[in-house]
Each structure stands twice: as C-alpha cells, then as structure tokens.
Enzyme design. Structure first.
Site, mmCIF file in Angstrom:
data_model
loop_
_atom_site.group_PDB
_atom_site.id
_atom_site.type_symbol
_atom_site.label_atom_id
_atom_site.label_comp_id
_atom_site.label_asym_id
_atom_site.label_seq_id
_atom_site.Cartn_x
_atom_site.Cartn_y
_atom_site.Cartn_z
ATOM 1 N N SER A 100 0.802 -1.221 0.000
ATOM 2 C CA SER A 100 0.000 0.000 0.000
ATOM 3 C C SER A 100 0.836 1.273 0.000
ATOM 4 O O SER A 100 0.328 2.338 -0.341
ATOM 5 C CB SER A 100 -0.948 0.015 1.205
ATOM 6 O OG SER A 100 -0.236 0.135 2.413
ATOM 7 N N LYS A 102 0.692 4.414 7.028
ATOM 8 C CA LYS A 102 0.200 5.208 5.907
ATOM 9 C C LYS A 102 0.804 6.600 6.008
ATOM 10 O O LYS A 102 1.479 6.942 6.973
ATOM 11 C CB LYS A 102 -1.330 5.326 5.939
ATOM 12 C CG LYS A 102 -2.097 4.019 6.006
ATOM 13 C CD LYS A 102 -2.085 3.245 4.710
ATOM 14 C CE LYS A 102 -2.894 1.949 4.837
ATOM 15 N NZ LYS A 102 -2.770 1.111 3.620
#
Length: 365
Positions: free
Chosen positions: A52, A139
């Site tokens: 990701s 993230k």
C-alpha cells in the site's frame, strides 16, 4: 550478645556465587525489561507486509519507528505477554488479557503529527481488540484535525489547496498487449504490483514515469488510466455511500474532527461522524433513533469532540485500504513516526539479490 546477627548471615549469603541457571534467568529478565522499555518509550521495529505504500516503502522493508516524536503512550492493556502483539509468536493464542484496562495518556513528544509524515497507527476498525492491541498499519498522513480533505480526479486537496504529492506515488493503469507479458519484464521496469485483467490485458500499479517507459515496448498496444469517474459510487467508501456519492478518486469534501470542536447534529453530520462518536469517544451507549443521536439515552442536538483525528492514505493510491474506506484515525491510535529502513528483503529476489542493499539505513520521505 550480637543483636545484629542477621548482618553476618546476609554478608555470607552475598558471597555465594550465583548458579549458571540463576545468571541466565537474571540476564533474560533484564533483556526483556530493557527491550520492553525501549520499544514502549523510544523506538520499535516494524516490517512492511503489503504494497500500500509502494514505491516509498516496499514489501520486506524493516523499519525503526520513533515513539518519542509524537510522545509515547502509556499502556492501556497491562496484562500482556512481553514483546508480543495480539498473539504469542507462531500461535493463535492471545498475548494479552483484558481483565485490567487503564486510562491511556500520551507523554510529551518532540513534535506533532505533520502532513506527509509516514505514521504507524493501530487499525481503528479492529473493535474485537483493545485500541493498543489492534494491528499496526503504516500510511501517510494527508490531513490534520480541522482540515477539509477532498480528492478530485486523483489529486488530494486540503482546505481547497492542492496537497503535496509523495515523490513515488503510484496509480492504477490498464495495459493492453499483443502477447503475454512475462514477470521478468514487469520487474525489469520496476513494476511489482500487477495482475491479469481477464481480457488479455493487465492491471498494473506503478508511477506515471514507469508507465511512460513501459508504453514504448513494441508488444504494448495501449496503456490507459484505470480510475473511477466523478459521480460513480464505491459501496465500500467512508462514511456512508448511501448518502455521499463518492469514490476513492472523487472524494469529499469532508472535515476532520478536532479536539474541542462543536458540531450541530443534523442529518448530514450524523452521517459523517456517527462512527467516530460511537466507537472512539469513550461513550458506553450511542444510538440513532428517527434521525437523532442519543448518548446514554439522552438526545443530543450538538456534540463536542474529545480528541483529534487524522486522515491517512497510502502512496500506492489504488491499492491501499486507508481513510477513504474506513475513516479517521483517532489520536489515541497513533503509535509513532517511521524514521528509517534498517533492513530490506526482496521476497522475489534470488540468493544473490535477496537483500536490497541500497535501501539499508535510508530515511523515509
């Protein structure tokens, strides 16, 4: 008479050498205590299990994450197996007990969370675990408490201004080819996230620069962006796809809650912030009845948030489960700031190129 006879006994006992077993036991206890304190207060190692954050962070990267930047959290779940998280290593046996849950506080740090920081946090939706025992995600923080976040045609906007894009941000593309493309060809062009599209083509997640180079191959017929259009609805999108016609490429505008901010609890705000109030603000009972929000049986016309919230996104924008899908990250879920890569193992590498030597001890941008 010697009234301090015990002092002699104590002195004699202190001269007795420790057994090897006792020495090993003391050393192990000391190492566990030292490692627990270092991991809890200063730095903790993590690994990257998914794509990701590619190409900024790769699968197989091992990181050191700073606890002292944002301030370490005091333990909430105190009955836990040392140096384990959720489960005891190699088993499905829980590594903790919820018999004692303490109020959690954050120690003073040297900085606050900033936009574009690579942040490690506990995944908010794992409600079956205490907040400090939830799985770790990493993230990039794209929006801060009080910000208004919006995505228009892949570009993130913060408070109406274009946000700074990560240097190696990836998107999804559709590749049509006249022949089968071998794995080695994708890897040669640094494309590691790809799969067959089902019609003879391929879906690839990569940077626009890589796509331009790949399009020059003689057997590639065409490459096009594979993203959603304005007005299309992704049923998995946060906060409520039945009320907000959004998708991952056209999202918002949505304001992030901030500590002390008071909102009117009208129909739209209940749809936006119901999950925040229900799961992260510490209330025993929250209900929605006939379009109104009730806390512990009392109807609420307005609400004041108790903590700050952040919006996180992956740099691999079309292959990232992030805030666009599951919502805000509460401040008490923030673990720390990713500092640098101390080891990087290529899962697709061979014997001679298993270690990505160029990434060792590199900082994280």
């Amino acid at each position: 008479m010697n009234w301090k006879f015990w002092e002699k006994r104590k002195s004699e006992d202190s001269k007795k050498p420790k057994s090897k077993a006792r020495e090993w036991f003391d050393s192990i206890v000391f190492a566990i205590v030292a490692a627990t304190l270092i991991r809890g207060l200063f730095v903790e190692p993590f690994t990257i299990p998914t794509s990701s954050m590619e190409k900024s962070l790769l699968v197989g990267d091992y990181l050191f994450v700073s606890k002292f930047h944002y301030g370490a959290r005091t333990p909430k779940t105190v009955l836990q197996f040392p140096l384990a998280h959720q489960y005891i290593w190699g088993t499905q046996i829980p590594s903790y007990l919820t018999w004692i849950q303490l109020p959690q506080f954050r120690l003073p740090g040297i900085s606050e969370v900033k936009r574009n920081d690579a942040v490690v946090f506990n995944y908010p939706l794992e409600y079956e675990h205490p907040s400090d025992m939830r799985v770790h995600y990493i993230k990039r923080c794209v929006a801060l408490p009080g910000d208004v976040v919006e995505v228009k045609d892949l570009q993130v906007y913060i408070n109406g201004e274009k946000a700074e894009n990560p240097e190696k941000m990836q998107f999804r593309f559709k590749v049509n080819s006249r022949e089968v493309i071998r794995d080695r060809v994708f890897l040669q062009y640094d494309i590691t996230d790809y799969y067959p599209a089902g019609d003879g083509g391929y879906i690839v997640h990569t940077t626009p620069e890589n796509v331009k180079k790949f399009s020059e191959l003689p057997f590639v017929e065409s490459i096009s962006e594979a993203h959603m259009q304005d007005g299309e609805v992704n049923p998995r999108i946060f906060p409520d796809p039945t009320k907000f016609q959004w998708n991952e490429d056209f999202y918002g505008p949505l304001q992030l809650p901030s500590e002390g901010q008071t909102i009117e609890l009208n129909t739209e705000n209940i749809a936006r912030y119901e999950s925040v109030i229900t799961y992260y603000e510490g209330h025993e009972e929250v209900d929605i009845k006939e379009g109104s929000l009730f806390i512990n049986g009392q109807k609420q016309n307005e609400y004041t948030f108790k903590q700050n919230y952040y919006f996180m996104m992956g740099d691999n924008r079309h292959n990232s489960e992030d805030s666009r899908f599951w919502g805000f990250v509460p401040e008490d879920h923030i673990v720390g700031k990713a500092l640098f890569i101390w080891l990087s193992i290529d899962p697709n590498g061979g014997f001679t190129d298993k270690v990505r030597w160029s990434r060792l001890f590199s900082g994280i941008k």
